[in-house]
Enzyme design. Sequence first.
Site, PDB file in Angstrom:
ATOM      1  N   LYS A   1     -19.686   7.748 -12.358  1.00  0.00           N
ATOM      2  CA  LYS A   1     -19.875   6.745 -11.300  1.00  0.00           C
ATOM      3  C   LYS A   1     -21.043   5.836 -11.659  1.00  0.00           C
ATOM      4  O   LYS A   1     -22.158   6.307 -11.920  1.00  0.00           O
ATOM      5  CB  LYS A   1     -20.148   7.439  -9.965  1.00  0.00           C
ATOM      6  CG  LYS A   1     -20.319   6.462  -8.812  1.00  0.00           C
ATOM      7  CD  LYS A   1     -20.340   7.166  -7.482  1.00  0.00           C
ATOM      8  CE  LYS A   1     -21.698   7.668  -7.071  1.00  0.00           C
ATOM      9  NZ  LYS A   1     -22.664   6.611  -6.727  1.00  0.00           N
TER      10      LYS A   1
ATOM     11  N   ASP B   1     -19.078   1.926  -8.203  1.00  0.00           N
ATOM     12  CA  ASP B   1     -19.491   2.125  -6.806  1.00  0.00           C
ATOM     13  C   ASP B   1     -20.415   0.981  -6.375  1.00  0.00           C
ATOM     14  O   ASP B   1     -21.617   1.159  -6.231  1.00  0.00           O
ATOM     15  CB  ASP B   1     -20.195   3.492  -6.721  1.00  0.00           C
ATOM     16  CG  ASP B   1     -20.701   3.819  -5.322  1.00  0.00           C
ATOM     17  OD1 ASP B   1     -20.190   3.250  -4.349  1.00  0.00           O
ATOM     18  OD2 ASP B   1     -21.623   4.657  -5.224  1.00  0.00           O
TER      19      ASP B   1
ATOM     20  N   LYS C   1     -19.526  -1.008  -3.667  1.00  0.00           N
ATOM     21  CA  LYS C   1     -19.302  -1.165  -2.220  1.00  0.00           C
ATOM     22  C   LYS C   1     -19.225  -2.639  -1.822  1.00  0.00           C
ATOM     23  O   LYS C   1     -20.043  -3.143  -1.062  1.00  0.00           O
ATOM     24  CB  LYS C   1     -20.419  -0.477  -1.420  1.00  0.00           C
ATOM     25  CG  LYS C   1     -20.558   1.008  -1.708  1.00  0.00           C
ATOM     26  CD  LYS C   1     -21.650   1.636  -0.842  1.00  0.00           C
ATOM     27  CE  LYS C   1     -21.812   3.104  -1.075  1.00  0.00           C
ATOM     28  NZ  LYS C   1     -22.376   3.464  -2.390  1.00  0.00           N
TER      29      LYS C   1
ATOM     30  N   ASP D   1     -17.988  -8.684   1.690  1.00  0.00           N
ATOM     31  CA  ASP D   1     -18.232 -10.129   1.725  1.00  0.00           C
ATOM     32  C   ASP D   1     -17.012 -10.769   2.369  1.00  0.00           C
ATOM     33  O   ASP D   1     -16.140 -10.054   2.892  1.00  0.00           O
ATOM     34  CB  ASP D   1     -18.447 -10.635   0.279  1.00  0.00           C
ATOM     35  CG  ASP D   1     -19.404 -11.820   0.221  1.00  0.00           C
ATOM     36  OD1 ASP D   1     -19.183 -12.776   0.984  1.00  0.00           O
ATOM     37  OD2 ASP D   1     -20.354 -11.794  -0.583  1.00  0.00           O
TER      38      ASP D   1
ATOM     39  N   THR E   1     -23.751   7.579   5.044  1.00  0.00           N
ATOM     40  CA  THR E   1     -24.261   8.811   5.666  1.00  0.00           C
ATOM     41  C   THR E   1     -25.686   8.619   6.186  1.00  0.00           C
ATOM     42  O   THR E   1     -26.184   9.436   6.945  1.00  0.00           O
ATOM     43  CB  THR E   1     -24.220   9.996   4.678  1.00  0.00           C
ATOM     44  OG1 THR E   1     -24.542   9.509   3.395  1.00  0.00           O
ATOM     45  CG2 THR E   1     -22.864  10.645   4.648  1.00  0.00           C
TER      46      THR E   1
ATOM     47  N   ARG F   1     -27.514  14.682  -8.868  1.00  0.00           N
ATOM     48  CA  ARG F   1     -28.719  15.427  -9.228  1.00  0.00           C
ATOM     49  C   ARG F   1     -28.528  16.873  -9.656  1.00  0.00           C
ATOM     50  O   ARG F   1     -29.222  17.320 -10.580  1.00  0.00           O
ATOM     51  CB  ARG F   1     -29.751  15.315  -8.093  1.00  0.00           C
ATOM     52  CG  ARG F   1     -30.381  13.931  -8.064  1.00  0.00           C
ATOM     53  CD  ARG F   1     -31.055  13.635  -6.769  1.00  0.00           C
ATOM     54  NE  ARG F   1     -30.078  13.502  -5.684  1.00  0.00           N
ATOM     55  CZ  ARG F   1     -30.390  13.200  -4.427  1.00  0.00           C
ATOM     56  NH1 ARG F   1     -31.657  13.035  -4.107  1.00  0.00           N
ATOM     57  NH2 ARG F   1     -29.457  13.080  -3.514  1.00  0.00           N
TER      58      ARG F   1
HETATM   59  O1  C5P Z   1     -27.416  13.438  -6.504  1.00  0.00           O
HETATM   60  P1  C5P Z   1     -26.295  13.568  -5.516  1.00  0.00           P
HETATM   61  O2  C5P Z   1     -25.259  14.598  -5.932  1.00  0.00           O
HETATM   62  O3  C5P Z   1     -26.778  13.745  -4.100  1.00  0.00           O
HETATM   63  O4  C5P Z   1     -25.559  12.157  -5.631  1.00  0.00           O
HETATM   64  C1  C5P Z   1     -24.509  11.796  -4.818  1.00  0.00           C
HETATM   65  C2  C5P Z   1     -24.043  10.412  -5.165  1.00  0.00           C
HETATM   66  O5  C5P Z   1     -23.096  10.027  -4.183  1.00  0.00           O
HETATM   67  C3  C5P Z   1     -25.132   9.348  -5.153  1.00  0.00           C
HETATM   68  O6  C5P Z   1     -24.794   8.397  -6.166  1.00  0.00           O
HETATM   69  C4  C5P Z   1     -25.038   8.738  -3.775  1.00  0.00           C
HETATM   70  O7  C5P Z   1     -25.417   7.391  -3.762  1.00  0.00           O
HETATM   71  C5  C5P Z   1     -23.548   8.848  -3.508  1.00  0.00           C
HETATM   72  N1  C5P Z   1     -23.172   8.883  -2.093  1.00  0.00           N
HETATM   73  C6  C5P Z   1     -23.665   9.831  -1.179  1.00  0.00           C
HETATM   74  N2  C5P Z   1     -23.257   9.792   0.129  1.00  0.00           N
HETATM   75  C7  C5P Z   1     -22.383   8.873   0.530  1.00  0.00           C
HETATM   76  C8  C5P Z   1     -21.880   7.936  -0.371  1.00  0.00           C
HETATM   77  C9  C5P Z   1     -22.292   7.968  -1.691  1.00  0.00           C
HETATM   78  O8  C5P Z   1     -24.440  10.684  -1.549  1.00  0.00           O
HETATM   79  N3  C5P Z   1     -21.972   8.880   1.773  1.00  0.00           N
END
Ligand code: C5P
Length: 245
Positions: free
Chosen positions: A40, A67, A69, A72, A131, A223
């Site tokens: 992503k 990603d 998003k 517009d 979220t 992460r």
């Molecule tokens: O590091 P982690 O596993 O928390 O990363 C989750 C990824 O998903 C990040 O790139 C974050 O921006 C994305 N994301 C999220 N919650 C959402 C939409 C996207 O954590 N509702």
Amino acid sequence: MKKKQEPSVRDRLIVALDVDTEAAAVEVVQVLSAQVRTFKVGSQLFTKCGPAIVQKIHDLGGRVFLDLKFHDIPTTVAKAGIEAARLGVFMFNVHLSGGETMIRRCLEMVGEVCEQEGLVRPYIIGVTLLTSICEETLRNDLGVTRTIPEQVAHFASMAAKDGLDGVVASAREIGAIRRTCGEDFLIVTPGIRPTGTPVDDQSRIATPHWALEQGADYLVIGRPILNAPDPAKAVEAILEEMEPR
Ligand code: C5P
């Protein structure tokens, strides 16, 4: 709606390249390319590196979920979607709060160009509510009187009705979305924490196994892999947790 393919466990994992340099992104892709197919690219990496990062990932054998998003006026979103398709991405997303005209114009124009130019149309999925938005923000800042679950359900059914391929949703929202939008609708789920890994700043987390059990099609994980002492080992454990039992 594009017909949903049944991805293997490996194909269901999307690694979030939340890193700030091209070198760091390329290193992650190289280290994981034997195990992971999809990466992503979000607004940070894309703004830093430009479309070249997508090409780099493709050259290394990966697929890209772009990603960005998009949100517009309809024609601008549609034209951005066309450029995403020309980059050859596997999936990109749009904000559902852009409304039905925006969604339909994007699907229509991207579909037309893909047909004319012989491109595979990327999956186009919708972002329901970020979220980070709480009930208070929804009501006071955005002026929406529905509750968060009601607003998410409203957006998801609108996305399905308009022909989008799916939505991004937390594991807790999957059941309701599946019931409303059917089995062919893609659900892409972030907020995943494999057993025994830190929660970081995610609040409503799910294990890989539980999210798939709820009906997620793709899991987005950042992460727990990027910060692991041995990312390839972390992926191995995650893929194991994703196997049906
Ligand atoms: O590091 P982690 O596993 O928390 O990363 C989750 C990824 O998903 C990040 O790139 C974050 O921006 C994305 N994301 C999220 N919650 C959402 C939409 C996207 O954590 N509702």
